[in-house]
Design an enzyme around this catalytic site. Structure first.
Site, PDB file in Angstrom:
ATOM      1  CG  HIS A   2      -0.369   0.243   2.638  1.00  0.00           C
ATOM      2  ND1 HIS A   2      -0.178  -0.773   3.294  1.00  0.00           N
ATOM      3  CD2 HIS A   2      -0.088   1.299   3.232  1.00  0.00           C
ATOM      4  CE1 HIS A   2       0.375  -0.159   4.353  1.00  0.00           C
ATOM      5  NE2 HIS A   2       0.103   1.071   4.250  1.00  0.00           N
TER       6      HIS A   2
ATOM      7  CG  ASP B 172       0.335  -4.206   2.769  1.00  0.00           C
ATOM      8  OD1 ASP B 172       0.306  -3.561   1.429  1.00  0.00           O
ATOM      9  OD2 ASP B 172       0.126  -3.303   3.599  1.00  0.00           O
TER      10      ASP B 172
ATOM     11  CB  SER C 214       3.054   1.775   6.129  1.00  0.00           C
ATOM     12  OG  SER C 214       1.583   2.017   6.824  1.00  0.00           O
TER      13      SER C 214
END
Length: 262
Positions: free
Chosen positions: A67, A112, A208
């Site tokens: 992402h 992911d 992230s």
């Protein structure tokens, strides 16, 4: 130092959950400059805005979260203080990007992950070195190290110039299923559950893509967590690196047929 997950309302795989694309470590402390030689910073090329962290796994490859992908990305290695002007030798571009498309025994929560081949190899130095892929699976109960340039406060957004590090606990996956019933997490998953159940310490937005290191091994990639970050009894999810090893290694080896894990 809460690694604030990219809670920018990024909807991944049609799931309405907050991702840590730019999370910071909440409840942590500034990382020692020699502690994160493998940590890279991803920026959007056009806006020059900081996006995510990533992990250098050898001189030519970086592992991060899917992402975090953008059409045009800049990757900086050997970074500590983001307010200091980067040297052009620290800058790389993606030469190739790979996304995990294996379907056998993998749910949409397990994918992911993004593997990036750099446009040219990096030279190892005092502040640049890779983090090896894990040789064994993680053990529930381990104390793990998380790090990143993500938010250090939540819900207010405070982004630090230097990466923050914090220790969090590797929990049984069922703890995350119980903590987040609204997301109907699958009964089994290739993701890791980690956090501090007392609250106050967490990864957060802009963390992230960064690493989760357990017992010295690169076991997880910062993926998803609640908003606000660092809530009691609300641990986060991390992509499990060990379960993607076959896929990673087959791509790096240049094999024409990518190996999907069993």
């Amino acid at each position: 130092m809460v690694l604030i997950r990219v809670l920018a309302n990024l909807l991944i795989l049609q799931l309405s959950y907050a991702q840590k694309s730019s999370e910071l470590v909440i409840g942590g402390d500034e990382c020692n400059i020699n502690e994160h030689r493998f940590l890279v910073a991803l920026y959007d090329y056009w806006s020059q805005s900081f996006l995510c962290g990533g992990t250098l796994i050898n001189e030519e490859w970086v592992l991060t979260a899917k992402h975090c992908d953008r059409t045009h990305i800049l990757i900086y290695v050997g970074v500590h203080d983001r307010s200091v002007q980067f040297d052009k030798e620290q800058r790389r571009f993606p030469k190739e990007k790979y996304f995990f498309d294996c379907s056998n025994n993998f749910t949409k929560w397990d994918k992911d992950i993004m593997l990036i081949r750099l446009n040219k190899p990096v030279s190892y130095s005092e502040h640049i070195a890779p983090l090896s892929l894990p040789s064994s699976p993680p053990i529930v109960g381990s104390v793990c190290r998380a790090m990143g340039w993500g938010q250090t406060t939540s819900p207010q957004e405070t982004l630090p110039d230097v990466p923050h590090c914090a220790n969090i606990n590797l929990l049984d996956y069922e703890v995350c299923r119980t903590a987040h019933p609204q997301f109907r997490l699958p009964a089994t998953s290739r993701t890791l559950c980690a956090g501090v159940l007392e609250g106050g310490i967490d990864t957060c937005n802009r963390d992230s893509g960064g690493p989760l290191i357990c017992n010295g091994q690169f076991q997880g990639i910062v993926f998803w967590g609640p908003d606000p970050c660092a809530q009691p009894d609300k641990p986060g999810l991390y992509t499990k690196v060990f379960d993607h090893l076959d896929w990673i290694q087959s791509i790096i080896a240049g094999e024409k047929t990518v190996n999907c894990p069993p």
